[in-house]
Motif scaffolding. Structure first.
Motif, PDB file in Angstrom:
ATOM      1  N   GLN A  97       0.888  -1.132   0.023  1.00 51.99           N
ATOM      2  CA  GLN A  97      -0.127   0.161  -0.031  1.00 51.99           C
ATOM      3  C   GLN A  97       0.753   1.332  -0.128  1.00 51.99           C
ATOM      4  O   GLN A  97       2.013   1.302   0.531  1.00 51.99           O
ATOM      5  N   VAL A  98       0.368   2.263  -0.713  1.00 49.98           N
ATOM      6  CA  VAL A  98       1.192   3.447  -0.736  1.00 49.98           C
ATOM      7  C   VAL A  98       0.435   4.786  -0.086  1.00 49.98           C
ATOM      8  O   VAL A  98      -0.911   4.635  -0.240  1.00 49.98           O
ATOM      9  N   ILE A  99       1.110   5.599   0.474  1.00 54.17           N
ATOM     10  CA  ILE A  99       0.491   6.629   1.091  1.00 54.17           C
ATOM     11  C   ILE A  99       1.156   8.073   0.561  1.00 54.17           C
ATOM     12  O   ILE A  99       2.513   7.859   0.202  1.00 54.17           O
ATOM     13  N   ASN A 100       0.831   9.166   0.757  1.00 56.29           N
ATOM     14  CA  ASN A 100       1.489  10.262   0.267  1.00 56.29           C
ATOM     15  C   ASN A 100       1.844  10.052  -1.360  1.00 56.29           C
ATOM     16  O   ASN A 100       2.922  10.453  -1.602  1.00 56.29           O
ATOM     17  N   HIS A 101       0.991   9.668  -1.977  1.00 57.91           N
ATOM     18  CA  HIS A 101       1.101   9.421  -3.388  1.00 57.91           C
ATOM     19  C   HIS A 101       0.584  10.425  -4.276  1.00 57.91           C
ATOM     20  O   HIS A 101       0.853  10.465  -5.600  1.00 57.91           O
ATOM     21  N   GLY A 102       0.068  11.735  -3.843  1.00 53.77           N
ATOM     22  CA  GLY A 102      -0.090  12.859  -4.520  1.00 53.77           C
ATOM     23  C   GLY A 102      -1.528  12.982  -5.108  1.00 53.77           C
ATOM     24  O   GLY A 102      -1.895  14.047  -5.605  1.00 53.77           O
ATOM     25  N   ILE A 103      -2.322  12.192  -4.790  1.00 56.07           N
ATOM     26  CA  ILE A 103      -3.749  12.067  -5.127  1.00 56.07           C
ATOM     27  C   ILE A 103      -4.503  12.758  -3.950  1.00 56.07           C
ATOM     28  O   ILE A 103      -4.556  12.271  -2.980  1.00 56.07           O
ATOM     29  N   PRO A 104      -5.287  14.035  -4.558  1.00 54.17           N
ATOM     30  CA  PRO A 104      -6.090  14.661  -3.148  1.00 54.17           C
ATOM     31  C   PRO A 104      -6.988  13.631  -2.770  1.00 54.17           C
ATOM     32  O   PRO A 104      -7.697  12.940  -3.419  1.00 54.17           O
ATOM     33  N   LEU A 105      -7.448  13.583  -1.291  1.00 57.68           N
ATOM     34  CA  LEU A 105      -8.413  13.085  -0.622  1.00 57.68           C
ATOM     35  C   LEU A 105      -9.689  13.089  -1.374  1.00 57.68           C
ATOM     36  O   LEU A 105     -10.583  12.236  -1.719  1.00 57.68           O
ATOM     37  N   SER A 106      -9.948  14.419  -1.813  1.00 58.96           N
ATOM     38  CA  SER A 106     -11.179  14.450  -2.468  1.00 58.96           C
ATOM     39  C   SER A 106     -11.296  13.976  -3.549  1.00 58.96           C
ATOM     40  O   SER A 106     -12.537  13.489  -4.024  1.00 58.96           O
ATOM     41  N   VAL A 107     -10.291  13.749  -4.236  1.00 60.69           N
ATOM     42  CA  VAL A 107     -10.500  12.856  -5.869  1.00 60.69           C
ATOM     43  C   VAL A 107     -10.655  11.368  -5.409  1.00 60.69           C
ATOM     44  O   VAL A 107     -11.590  10.832  -6.153  1.00 60.69           O
ATOM     45  N   LEU A 108     -10.076  10.897  -4.448  1.00 61.28           N
ATOM     46  CA  LEU A 108     -10.371   9.581  -4.153  1.00 61.28           C
ATOM     47  C   LEU A 108     -11.923   9.423  -3.402  1.00 61.28           C
ATOM     48  O   LEU A 108     -12.306   8.354  -3.954  1.00 61.28           O
ATOM     49  N   ASP A 109     -12.249  10.219  -2.830  1.00 58.62           N
ATOM     50  CA  ASP A 109     -13.906  10.253  -2.371  1.00 58.62           C
ATOM     51  C   ASP A 109     -14.770  10.188  -3.050  1.00 58.62           C
ATOM     52  O   ASP A 109     -15.697   9.468  -3.572  1.00 58.62           O
ATOM     53  N   GLU A 110     -14.364  11.120  -4.426  1.00 60.82           N
ATOM     54  CA  GLU A 110     -15.345  11.511  -5.467  1.00 60.82           C
ATOM     55  C   GLU A 110     -15.269  10.294  -6.462  1.00 60.82           C
ATOM     56  O   GLU A 110     -16.333   9.743  -6.772  1.00 60.82           O
ATOM     57  N   THR A 111     -14.341   9.877  -6.714  1.00 62.96           N
ATOM     58  CA  THR A 111     -14.286   8.489  -7.362  1.00 62.96           C
ATOM     59  C   THR A 111     -15.114   7.517  -6.916  1.00 62.96           C
ATOM     60  O   THR A 111     -15.730   6.628  -7.576  1.00 62.96           O
ATOM     61  N   MET A 112     -14.712   7.146  -5.693  1.00 65.45           N
ATOM     62  CA  MET A 112     -15.410   6.200  -4.763  1.00 65.45           C
ATOM     63  C   MET A 112     -16.895   6.313  -4.914  1.00 65.45           C
ATOM     64  O   MET A 112     -17.832   5.405  -5.350  1.00 65.45           O
ATOM     65  N   ASN A 113     -17.414   7.448  -4.705  1.00 63.99           N
ATOM     66  CA  ASN A 113     -18.873   7.852  -4.392  1.00 63.99           C
ATOM     67  C   ASN A 113     -19.367   7.974  -6.070  1.00 63.99           C
ATOM     68  O   ASN A 113     -20.436   7.440  -6.109  1.00 63.99           O
ATOM     69  N   ALA A 114     -18.766   8.089  -6.928  1.00 66.49           N
ATOM     70  CA  ALA A 114     -19.228   7.968  -8.410  1.00 66.49           C
ATOM     71  C   ALA A 114     -19.327   6.639  -8.815  1.00 66.49           C
ATOM     72  O   ALA A 114     -20.428   6.176  -9.398  1.00 66.49           O
ATOM     73  N   ILE A 115     -18.453   5.715  -8.468  1.00 68.89           N
ATOM     74  CA  ILE A 115     -18.639   4.234  -8.874  1.00 68.89           C
ATOM     75  C   ILE A 115     -20.021   3.721  -8.030  1.00 68.89           C
ATOM     76  O   ILE A 115     -20.904   3.070  -8.727  1.00 68.89           O
ATOM     77  N   LYS A 116     -20.126   4.111  -6.819  1.00 70.99           N
ATOM     78  CA  LYS A 116     -21.199   3.697  -6.152  1.00 70.99           C
ATOM     79  C   LYS A 116     -22.604   4.140  -6.716  1.00 70.99           C
ATOM     80  O   LYS A 116     -23.496   3.497  -6.885  1.00 70.99           O
TER      81      LYS A 116
END
Length: 370
Positions: A97-116
């Motif tokens: 697993q990687v952290i501090n990968h440069g992708i904003p948390l907001s992008v991760l949340d929006e991606t997940m919410n969009a798939i749902k």
């Protein structure tokens, strides 16, 4: 008067699979219909189900896959340490697993919410995209891509969007509006992470940073949004059967859990870490590294959790069409002490071996091993 025997109905798997497929409702549709037990076609054999049970004696130490902080990527004095961490993780686990990968948390949340949001749409909206097309290009909504090639179905539905090469790429207007903007953003961000990792993986083999990229590991891009709904009988089925991937995989998952990795013949839970991405190495990288890196089996458990498990996966791979490009262990890695372990292969041959049957373990790797 002779006793009458009532014949027990014979289970017709082919019929059940066909009806499920033609309904275009997916596993979520079954759950939404209120089922309290799973259809026969989803029940796995005892030898599979027996591996789902937790061992009765729990050891004190709980294994977990390596966690790597990518913040040192651009710090020259610390980069070598990062290369070593990636190399160690990839050679022993094939997963990290990687952290501090440069992708904003907001992008991760929006991606997940969009798939749902896509999977939560009414059946009549999603079913327009449902397909079992063999050419698999553009946008595909399906349940169990290997439905007709496997002995037991698994408990998930998927939305797949091809983003390259050009001939397979989905036109922007084809991507469902409910997740279009988010998936295109995820594509850009996940590719940057993949590029970073390919550099570190190349350097970990003592090669130039651009080696894997130059070989074409960013040529083919596929994003898949898996949806694993509540399962009324999780001890009788699985979310996804054990398998390996083909190239480099960047995975975003929600907090439900269920992903497991095989390590030393033991299934290890990949605990979701908020904001982290899960990375795994596929068969082609294992072959090219001449076994310095490993591609490992992983699976997803079915769960009785009311909240669905959602994962968004970005697959990066070599160009798949050419039958004149041969790949194999990189010559730079071969020595008299470390001779070649695999014969050369083309990507069409790899694809055929990889997709011609149900999702399974590392059969292609075994097939071309010398």
């Amino acid at each position: 008067m002779a006793a009458t025997h009532i014949a027990t109905p014979i289970y017709d798997r082919v019929k059940e699979v066909k009806e499920f497929d033609e309904s275009k409702m997916g596993v979520k549709g079954l759950v939404d219909s209120g089922i309290t037990s799973i259809p026969n076609m989803f029940i796995h054999p005892p030898e599979t189900l027996s591996t789902l049970k937790k061992p009765t004696t729990q050891t004190c130490t709980k294994k977990s896959i390596p966690l790597i902080d990518l913040s040192n990527f651009n710090i020259p004095t610390k980069r070598h340490q990062l290369v070593e961490q990636i190399r160690d993780a990839t050679s022993s686990w094939g997963f990290f697993q990687v952290i501090n990968h440069g992708i904003p948390l907001s992008v991760l949340d929006e991606t997940m919410n969009a798939i749902k949001a896509f999977h939560d749409q009414p059946h009549e909206v999603k079913s327009k995209l449902y397909t079992r097309a063999h050419d698999r290009e553009g946008v595909i909504y399906t349940s169990n891509y290997d439905l007709y090639r496997t002995n037991a179905a698994t408990w998930h539905d998927s939305l797949a969007v091809w983003l390259s090469p050009e001939k397979k790429r989905a036109e922007e207007k084809e991507i469902p509006e409910v997740c279009r903007k988010e998936l295109l953003a995820w594509d850009l961000h996940s590719e940057k992470v993949a590029e970073t990792l390919l550099e570190l993986l190349s350097e970990g083999l003592g090669l130039g940073a651009e080696k894997f990229k130059d070989l074409g590991f960013l040529v083919t891009k596929l994003i898949v949004g898996h949806y694993y709904p509540y399962c009324p009988q999780p001890d009788l089925t699985v979310g996804l059967t054990p398998h390996t991937d083909s190239g480099l995989t960047v995975l975003l998952q929600n907090q439900v859990g269920g992903l497991q990795v095989k390590h030393d013949d033991e299934w290890v839970d990949v605990e979701p870490i908020p904001g982290a991405l899960t990375i795994n190495i596929g068969d082609t990288i294992q072959i090219m590294s001449n076994d310095k890196y490993v591609s490992v089996e992983h699976r997803v458990l079915a769960k009785a959790s009311k909240e669905p498990r959602i994962s968004v996966v970005a697959f990066f791979n070599l160009e798949t069409e050419s039958d004149t490009n041969y790949f194999g262990p990189l010559p730079e890695l071969l020595t008299p002490d470390k001779p070649v372990l695999y014969r050369k292969f083309t990507m069409p041959e790899f694809q055929e071996g990889f997709y011609s049957k149900g999702l399974d373990s590392k059969s292609f790797i075994q097939k071309i091993r010398l």
